[in-house]
Design an enzyme around this catalytic site. Structure first.
Site, PDB file in Angstrom:
ATOM      1  N   GLY A  20      61.610  34.567  -9.481  1.00  0.00           N
ATOM      2  CA  GLY A  20      61.496  34.273  -8.055  1.00  0.00           C
ATOM      3  C   GLY A  20      60.144  34.671  -7.505  1.00  0.00           C
ATOM      4  O   GLY A  20      59.420  35.480  -8.093  1.00  0.00           O
ATOM      5  N   GLY A  22      58.244  35.881  -3.882  1.00  0.00           N
ATOM      6  CA  GLY A  22      58.341  36.325  -2.506  1.00  0.00           C
ATOM      7  C   GLY A  22      56.983  36.363  -1.855  1.00  0.00           C
ATOM      8  O   GLY A  22      55.967  36.017  -2.471  1.00  0.00           O
ATOM      9  N   VAL A  27      58.856  38.084  -9.066  1.00  0.00           N
ATOM     10  CA  VAL A  27      59.824  38.761  -9.925  1.00  0.00           C
ATOM     11  C   VAL A  27      59.937  38.006 -11.245  1.00  0.00           C
ATOM     12  O   VAL A  27      60.094  36.781 -11.261  1.00  0.00           O
ATOM     13  CB  VAL A  27      61.205  38.853  -9.251  1.00  0.00           C
ATOM     14  CG1 VAL A  27      62.183  39.612 -10.147  1.00  0.00           C
ATOM     15  CG2 VAL A  27      61.093  39.554  -7.905  1.00  0.00           C
ATOM     16  N   LYS A  42      58.982  43.402 -10.958  1.00  0.00           N
ATOM     17  CA  LYS A  42      58.354  42.945  -9.722  1.00  0.00           C
ATOM     18  C   LYS A  42      56.867  43.248  -9.810  1.00  0.00           C
ATOM     19  O   LYS A  42      56.469  44.408 -10.002  1.00  0.00           O
ATOM     20  CB  LYS A  42      58.985  43.639  -8.519  1.00  0.00           C
ATOM     21  CG  LYS A  42      58.483  43.121  -7.195  1.00  0.00           C
ATOM     22  CD  LYS A  42      59.502  43.343  -6.098  1.00  0.00           C
ATOM     23  CE  LYS A  42      60.679  42.419  -6.256  1.00  0.00           C
ATOM     24  NZ  LYS A  42      61.545  42.355  -5.066  1.00  0.00           N
ATOM     25  N   ASP A 135      62.431  46.532   5.030  1.00  0.00           N
ATOM     26  CA  ASP A 135      62.462  45.093   4.742  1.00  0.00           C
ATOM     27  C   ASP A 135      63.852  44.676   4.243  1.00  0.00           C
ATOM     28  O   ASP A 135      63.978  43.948   3.259  1.00  0.00           O
ATOM     29  CB  ASP A 135      61.394  44.730   3.709  1.00  0.00           C
ATOM     30  CG  ASP A 135      61.163  43.221   3.614  1.00  0.00           C
ATOM     31  OD1 ASP A 135      61.445  42.516   4.610  1.00  0.00           O
ATOM     32  OD2 ASP A 135      60.718  42.757   2.560  1.00  0.00           O
TER      33      ASP A 135
END
Length: 698
Positions: A20, A22, A27, A42, A135
């Site tokens: 993924g 962000g 990630v 990450k 967050d």
């Protein structure tokens, strides 16, 4: 476009796949060959302008985050810097994220509350260490393959900030849709900023959308709505949202942080209460709760069959109610009404109040008897019976309801509703009462023995025709019990070994209930600790039953580990009392490495205290009673609790209800009814259950 990092090794981790992307990090799935495991990695790419500043802060902040060891916080295995990259290696979970879950459909309320409670536990732990998440959003809540929730990315927003301001290069650091007004204003933050973000997440889970319009790309518009606009009530998007749940969400979304919940734990408790689940770790938020069965939906034939199937299993080996009636009475099913040709049995429903009233009578039975003329069954003092011996017939159930009178009801005086066991007991009794059309009210004593006096008296004053009581201190109830006896109100106690109550006592043999886990604990001490352990016992001295249970715990321990040292007995029984006792022991420097608890609630309090003190879960072992869902989760993961005896809650509820019905219908009942405990739940038992569940049936 090919990803240049795939195939590279960074910090001993081979990057294999991008999972993924962000705003601040990417990630990857990576493999750590040294211990043969996959991780989620990450990676943050640094630009030249921030490298020096970031590197100075990264090690300090990452070390603090990595020390957050909690069952609902995703563990960080490693962190470091590699040229222009910073990385965090974390446990790899296969269940996706809450964000993925939200893409499919609205999440059922109980599942929502379960996920939220787990998230709140992890967040509250971080807050207790002085760490603010900054967050919180669905993509930062990960799920394992069994659906448990884990918080991740603690402090990542702070790590990537340059100076604590909102913006850098015209963008917001964090996710504006989930940020608190004070965070958007660039003000100093405290833990209540995270509470606001929790409110946004809960709104999303319940309403299926965010509280404010985010379709616009105008950053100023998004900020304005969070700062100035009241959120639309979630019930406008989901008509099934209970008002109490909506109130929890809107309180968390208050613009002024002083008006929000003071902690994630308080918010989770309030949500559980609103949904009708155990509140968890506090009693001070629980309002007096009276549930009247009138107004609930009429039970269906299938519902009656399901519940009676369990209850009649004592006599029939599992033959359900429908089959039994068909055999005995010859039932014809017409238009959802039961017409019994031999017994005149009928199930009728009143359209006015939607409660069902079951009546069954022989041809010569009079239907004109009233509560004033009905004869109560006799309690056979000194006699003990088994639960299977007192299951009532349909005639008895009908007679019991009739003898309650038009305004009578069954009252359950509960010890508390803040544990899974006690809240579950109230639901079991409510289900039984609803099925048989018996009006029912719940009175919550909130673990306060003096409040229980007033709850007992209130139930009698409001017309209780029979009472089931979970006594906190039977001596304090003496006057109320005496008055109930004089008024011929049948009493059934969720307890054993009481004296001069003139009521039926139902329980599982508390000594045996304690001895079984005590022996299990003793075997651990003997086999894994060389027979030596410093043991504390969490009991509840105000209840003789629980003292007997604690005696069983201690005797069982000593049977297998005679050299184990019992440091002392300390008050438990509720989460607050267990926590307070263990907090004091830790403060006083008392050394222990084993905890025996009379119930899971006290164990959870002990864990709360040890978590806050930074105690390593591998250094203290807990064995407990009740096998609640949270306890089983801890057992699976080896988190403090090694085993917990499964209580026979359903069978206990059945037996208490049956005793009430028998007494109301004029049937004699033994003074003591035995309901034996079930097995002890361990990690091995749970794994075996999983295998059986996953094994395909031929």
């Amino acid at each position: 476009m090919p990803d240049a990092l795939i195939g590279k090794t960074i910090g001993g981790f081979l990057i294999q796949e991008r999972l993924g992307q962000g705003a601040m990090a990417t990630v990857y799935k990576a493999f750590e060959s040294s211990i043969n495991r996959y991780v989620a990695m990450k990676i943050i790419k640094l630009d030249e302008t921030q490298q020096d500043e970031f590197k100075q802060r990264f090690a300090r902040e990452a070390e603090v985050i990595a020390k957050l060891e909690h069952i609902h916080i995703l563990p960080i295995y490693a962190y470091g810097l590699d040229d222009e990259l910073a990385y965090l290696a974390m446990r790899w979970l296969k269940g996706g994220s809450l964000s993925d879950l939200l893409k499919h459909d609205r999440i059922p309320l109980e599942r929502t509350a379960n996920i939220f409670s787990q998230v709140a536990q992890g967040l509250a732990f971080a807050h207790s260490k002085g760490i603010i998440h900054r967050d919180l959003k669905p993509s930062n809540i990960m799920l394992d393959d069994t659906g448990n929730a884990y918080l991740t990315d603690f402090g990542l927003a702070k790590l990537t900030e340059s100076s604590g301001e909102i913006t850098r290069s015209g963008t917001i650091v964090g996710t504006p849709a989930y940020m608190s007004p004070e965070q958007l204003r660039g003000e100093p933050l405290d833990h209540r900023s995270d509470i606001y973000s929790l409110g946004v997440i809960l709104y999303n889970m319940v309403a299926g959308r965010l509280p404010f319009d985010t379709t616009t790309s105008d950053l100023v518009s998004i900020i304005y709505q969070h700062l100035e606009k009241a959120p639309t009530p979630p019930s406008e998007f989901n008509k099934e949202t209970p008002k109490a749940v909506e109130a929890v969400i809107l309180k968390a979304l208050q613009k002024d942080r002083k008006d929000r919940y003071d902690s994630a734990t308080d918010m989770a408790r309030a949500l559980n209460i609103a949904v009708g689940l155990p509140a968890g770790s506090s009693t001070n938020l629980k309002p007096a709760k009276i549930i009247d069965i009138h107004g609930l939906d009429e039970p269906s034939l299938s519902t009656i069959s399901l519940i009676r199937k369990r209850r009649w299993a004592f006599m029939t080996g599992g033959v359900g109610l429908v089959a039994l009636i068909l055999i005995i009475a010859g039932v014809i099913i017409q238009n959802n009404n039961l017409v019994a040709t031999n017994l005149n049995a009928t199930v009728t429903a009143s359209a006015g109040n939607l409660s069902s009233t079951l009546t069954a009578s022989a041809a010569n039975q009079s239907l004109t008897a009233t509560a004033q003329t009905a004869k109560q069954g006799t309690i056979l003092v000194g006699k003990t019976g088994e639960a299977g011996d007192i299951v009532p017939t349909l005639d008895q159930i009908s007679t019991a309801i009739k003898n309650m009178g038009s305004n009578g009801f069954l009252a359950y005086i509960a010890c508390t509703q803040d544990s899974e066991f006690h809240a579950g007991m109230a639901r079991e009794l409510a289900d039984l009462a609803k099925t048989y059309g018996m009006p029912y009210k719940l009175y919550d004593s909130e673990a306060d023995s003096y409040r229980e006096i007033s709850q007992f008296d209130n139930a009698r004053a409001q017309g209780a025709a029979a009472m089931i009581v979970c006594p906190l201190d039977v001596k304090l109830l003496a006057d109320g019990i005496s008055a109930a006896n004089k008024a011929d109100v049948p009493l059934v106690f969720q307890a054993t070994n009481l004296k001069d109550t003139h009521g039926v006592m139902v329980g599982g043999g508390n000594y045996l209930l304690g001895e079984l886990p005590g022996q299990f604990a003793g075997s651990i001490v003997r086999d894994e600790m060389h027979g030596q352990a410093q043991v504390i016992i969490l009991d509840y001295p105000d209840m003789a039953d629980l003292v007997e249970r604690a005696n069983g715990l201690e005797d069982g321990l000593k049977k297998f580990a005679p050299k184990a040292t019992v440091v002392g007995r300390y008050t438990g029984g509720t989460r607050e009392l267990g926590k307070a006792s263990v907090e004091k022991l830790l403060k006083d420097g008392v050394k222990f490495n084993f905890v025996l608890s009379i119930n899971d609630a006290g164990s959870f309090g002990a864990i709360d205290a040890m978590e806050e003190a930074g105690i390593d879960p591998s250094t203290v072992t807990i064995v407990s009673i009740d096998a609640e869902a949270l306890a089983q989760e801890y057992i699976r993961k080896g988190y403090f609790i090694r085993g917990s005896v499964q209580s026979a809650r359903e069978e206990l509820a059945d037996a208490m209800f049956d005793a009430v019905v028998d007494l109301l219908s004029g049937v004699d009942v033994p003074e003591s009814i035995n309901v034996p405990p079930k097995t002890i739940i361990t990690k091995e038992v749970l794994e075996q259950r999983d295998k059986l569940t996953l094994t395909p049936k031929p």
